[in-house]
Scaffold this motif. Structure first.
Motif, mmCIF file in Angstrom:
data_model
loop_
_atom_site.group_PDB
_atom_site.id
_atom_site.type_symbol
_atom_site.label_atom_id
_atom_site.label_comp_id
_atom_site.label_asym_id
_atom_site.label_seq_id
_atom_site.Cartn_x
_atom_site.Cartn_y
_atom_site.Cartn_z
ATOM 1 N N HIS A 188 0.857 -1.188 0.000
ATOM 2 C CA HIS A 188 0.000 0.000 0.000
ATOM 3 C C HIS A 188 0.888 1.231 0.000
ATOM 4 O O HIS A 188 1.744 1.395 0.870
ATOM 5 C CB HIS A 188 -0.913 0.016 1.231
ATOM 6 C CG HIS A 188 -2.162 -0.776 1.037
ATOM 7 N ND1 HIS A 188 -3.215 -0.725 1.929
ATOM 8 C CD2 HIS A 188 -2.549 -1.604 0.045
ATOM 9 C CE1 HIS A 188 -4.190 -1.506 1.488
ATOM 10 N NE2 HIS A 188 -3.805 -2.055 0.352
ATOM 11 N N ASN A 189 0.693 2.107 -0.995
ATOM 12 C CA ASN A 189 1.589 3.245 -1.108
ATOM 13 C C ASN A 189 1.096 4.486 -0.367
ATOM 14 O O ASN A 189 1.860 5.408 -0.127
ATOM 15 C CB ASN A 189 1.851 3.570 -2.585
ATOM 16 C CG ASN A 189 0.570 3.745 -3.382
ATOM 17 O OD1 ASN A 189 -0.537 3.686 -2.833
ATOM 18 N ND2 ASN A 189 0.718 3.957 -4.675
ATOM 19 N N ARG A 190 -0.176 4.508 0.012
ATOM 20 C CA ARG A 190 -0.679 5.670 0.781
ATOM 21 C C ARG A 190 -0.946 5.252 2.215
ATOM 22 O O ARG A 190 -1.491 4.171 2.477
ATOM 23 C CB ARG A 190 -1.949 6.233 0.148
ATOM 24 C CG ARG A 190 -1.642 7.126 -1.035
ATOM 25 C CD ARG A 190 -2.739 8.136 -1.293
ATOM 26 N NE ARG A 190 -2.344 9.046 -2.349
ATOM 27 C CZ ARG A 190 -3.106 9.989 -2.859
ATOM 28 N NH1 ARG A 190 -4.338 10.137 -2.390
ATOM 29 N NH2 ARG A 190 -2.676 10.771 -3.806
ATOM 30 N N TYR A 244 -3.149 3.417 -3.760
ATOM 31 C CA TYR A 244 -3.557 4.470 -4.680
ATOM 32 C C TYR A 244 -2.925 4.237 -6.033
ATOM 33 O O TYR A 244 -1.738 3.958 -6.150
ATOM 34 C CB TYR A 244 -3.121 5.836 -4.145
ATOM 35 C CG TYR A 244 -3.418 6.981 -5.097
ATOM 36 C CD1 TYR A 244 -2.407 7.574 -5.848
ATOM 37 C CD2 TYR A 244 -4.710 7.461 -5.241
ATOM 38 C CE1 TYR A 244 -2.678 8.619 -6.717
ATOM 39 C CE2 TYR A 244 -4.991 8.495 -6.103
ATOM 40 C CZ TYR A 244 -3.979 9.075 -6.835
ATOM 41 O OH TYR A 244 -4.253 10.097 -7.692
ATOM 42 N N GLY A 245 -3.768 4.381 -7.095
ATOM 43 C CA GLY A 245 -3.216 4.270 -8.432
ATOM 44 C C GLY A 245 -4.047 3.380 -9.329
ATOM 45 O O GLY A 245 -4.381 3.753 -10.438
ATOM 46 N N ASP A 246 -4.413 2.181 -8.812
ATOM 47 C CA ASP A 246 -5.209 1.274 -9.639
ATOM 48 C C ASP A 246 -6.630 1.790 -9.817
ATOM 49 O O ASP A 246 -7.270 1.540 -10.826
ATOM 50 C CB ASP A 246 -5.259 -0.115 -8.995
ATOM 51 C CG ASP A 246 -3.899 -0.787 -9.022
ATOM 52 O OD1 ASP A 246 -3.677 -1.720 -8.235
ATOM 53 O OD2 ASP A 246 -3.055 -0.370 -9.840
ATOM 54 N N SER A 247 -7.101 2.494 -8.825
ATOM 55 C CA SER A 247 -8.472 3.015 -8.856
ATOM 56 C C SER A 247 -8.473 4.415 -8.286
ATOM 57 O O SER A 247 -7.643 4.764 -7.460
ATOM 58 C CB SER A 247 -9.392 2.116 -8.025
ATOM 59 O OG SER A 247 -10.637 2.743 -7.810
ATOM 60 N N TYR A 278 -1.196 12.610 5.638
ATOM 61 C CA TYR A 278 -1.041 11.393 4.865
ATOM 62 C C TYR A 278 0.205 11.425 3.998
ATOM 63 O O TYR A 278 0.748 12.499 3.694
ATOM 64 C CB TYR A 278 -2.298 11.060 4.051
ATOM 65 C CG TYR A 278 -2.488 11.769 2.731
ATOM 66 C CD1 TYR A 278 -3.068 13.026 2.678
ATOM 67 C CD2 TYR A 278 -2.156 11.136 1.530
ATOM 68 C CE1 TYR A 278 -3.292 13.658 1.465
ATOM 69 C CE2 TYR A 278 -2.377 11.764 0.316
ATOM 70 C CZ TYR A 278 -2.951 13.024 0.288
ATOM 71 O OH TYR A 278 -3.174 13.641 -0.923
ATOM 72 N N PHE A 279 0.661 10.231 3.648
ATOM 73 C CA PHE A 279 1.865 10.037 2.851
ATOM 74 C C PHE A 279 1.529 9.255 1.582
ATOM 75 O O PHE A 279 0.668 8.369 1.596
ATOM 76 C CB PHE A 279 2.899 9.201 3.633
ATOM 77 C CG PHE A 279 3.441 9.871 4.844
ATOM 78 C CD1 PHE A 279 2.741 9.850 6.050
ATOM 79 C CD2 PHE A 279 4.661 10.530 4.811
ATOM 80 C CE1 PHE A 279 3.242 10.466 7.177
ATOM 81 C CE2 PHE A 279 5.172 11.146 5.927
ATOM 82 C CZ PHE A 279 4.462 11.117 7.117
ATOM 83 N N GLN A 280 2.230 9.602 0.538
ATOM 84 C CA GLN A 280 2.285 8.727 -0.624
ATOM 85 C C GLN A 280 3.733 8.291 -0.731
ATOM 86 O O GLN A 280 4.632 9.123 -0.942
ATOM 87 C CB GLN A 280 1.837 9.419 -1.899
ATOM 88 C CG GLN A 280 1.985 8.508 -3.102
ATOM 89 C CD GLN A 280 0.899 8.687 -4.131
ATOM 90 O OE1 GLN A 280 -0.213 9.052 -3.799
ATOM 91 N NE2 GLN A 280 1.226 8.437 -5.376
ATOM 92 N N ASN A 281 3.943 6.994 -0.581
ATOM 93 C CA ASN A 281 5.310 6.468 -0.424
ATOM 94 C C ASN A 281 5.963 7.223 0.738
ATOM 95 O O ASN A 281 5.393 7.287 1.824
ATOM 96 C CB ASN A 281 6.064 6.562 -1.725
ATOM 97 C CG ASN A 281 5.379 5.758 -2.820
ATOM 98 O OD1 ASN A 281 5.012 4.603 -2.608
ATOM 99 N ND2 ASN A 281 5.171 6.374 -3.973
#
Lengths: 116, 112
Positions: free
Chosen positions: A29-31, A97-100, A48-51
């Motif tokens: 999970h990247n977020r 996050y990313g696929d949808s 929140y974080f993304q990576n």
């Protein structure tokens, strides 16, 4: 168990002490999100974080709060000089996050902080 | 404008009855509306979610009804069971910003 894990589950501290909580998200999970929940209320967004990048911080996150996600995997939330008003449940959630464009946030069990 | 208002605060329903919880929002940019279930001492768990391009979504005994013009959505629990006793939260977010904005919660008690 492949869910979101948080450590510790409970923390009791004295006012003025520093505390640190850890969150391990679901693998890949990247977020990753942090929320705070006080008794009888819904969670409130903190950050929140993304990576490893911290993308947003709430105004609730005073300068006594800091969060990190150094390698894009686990995250830590530190509260310095704790105050009684910091007593709450601190929840961590993660999502892929990313696929949808419409993600489900999976929550951990939370860390219950009590400041005496 | 960021608020999500949830009612009632608490609800008692007989076993087998229908539980209905309502939420209202202001921000028309919201386009994702989940419902979470939380048991004491646990984190919230996603129950069901809807996007505004549909007016209703059903999963088992749980149904979301969505009224875009009224900016309201509701959760219906059919054939309510004692195991459904929990706190339910509605939430909303914007696609490009996944910060969830939460209602205050409804404590649901199902009487056997």
């Amino acid at each position: 168990d492949t869910g979101v894990s948080q450590d510790p589950r409970h923390k009791i501290t004295k006012r003025g002490q520093n505390v640190t909580f850890r969150c391990d998200p679901i693998s890949e999970h990247n977020r990753l999100y942090w929320y705070r929940q006080t008794l009888g209320q819904g969670p409130e967004f903190l950050t929140y974080f993304q990576n490893e990048a911290q993308l947003e911080k709430s105004r609730l996150l005073s300068d006594r709060f800091s969060a990190e996600r150094p390698k894009g995997s686990f995250s830590t939330l530190e509260i310095q000089r704790t105050e009684q008003g910091d007593s709450a449940m601190y929840l961590c959630a993660s999502t892929a996050y990313g696929d949808s464009s419409y993600n489900e946030q999976f929550f951990g069990p939370g860390t219950r902080l009590t400041v005496l | 404008q960021q608020q999500v208002k949830q009612s009632p605060q608490s609800l008692i329903v007989q076993k087998g009855g229908i539980s209905i919880i309502n939420c209202a929002y202001e921000n028309t940019a919201f386009d994702y509306f989940p419902w979470y279930q939380q048991f004491p001492g646990k984190g919230p768990a996603l129950l069901i979610a809807i996007r505004p391009d549909v007016s209703e979504k059903k999963e088992g005994r749980f149904t979301i009804s969505f009224n875009k013009s009224a900016k309201q959505f509701s959760l219906h629990i059919m054939d309510s069971q004692p195991g459904d006793s929990a706190t339910y939260f509605c939430a909303a977010s914007i696609e490009s910003n996944y910060q969830l904005i939460w209602g205050a919660g409804t404590k649901l008690i199902i009487k056997p």
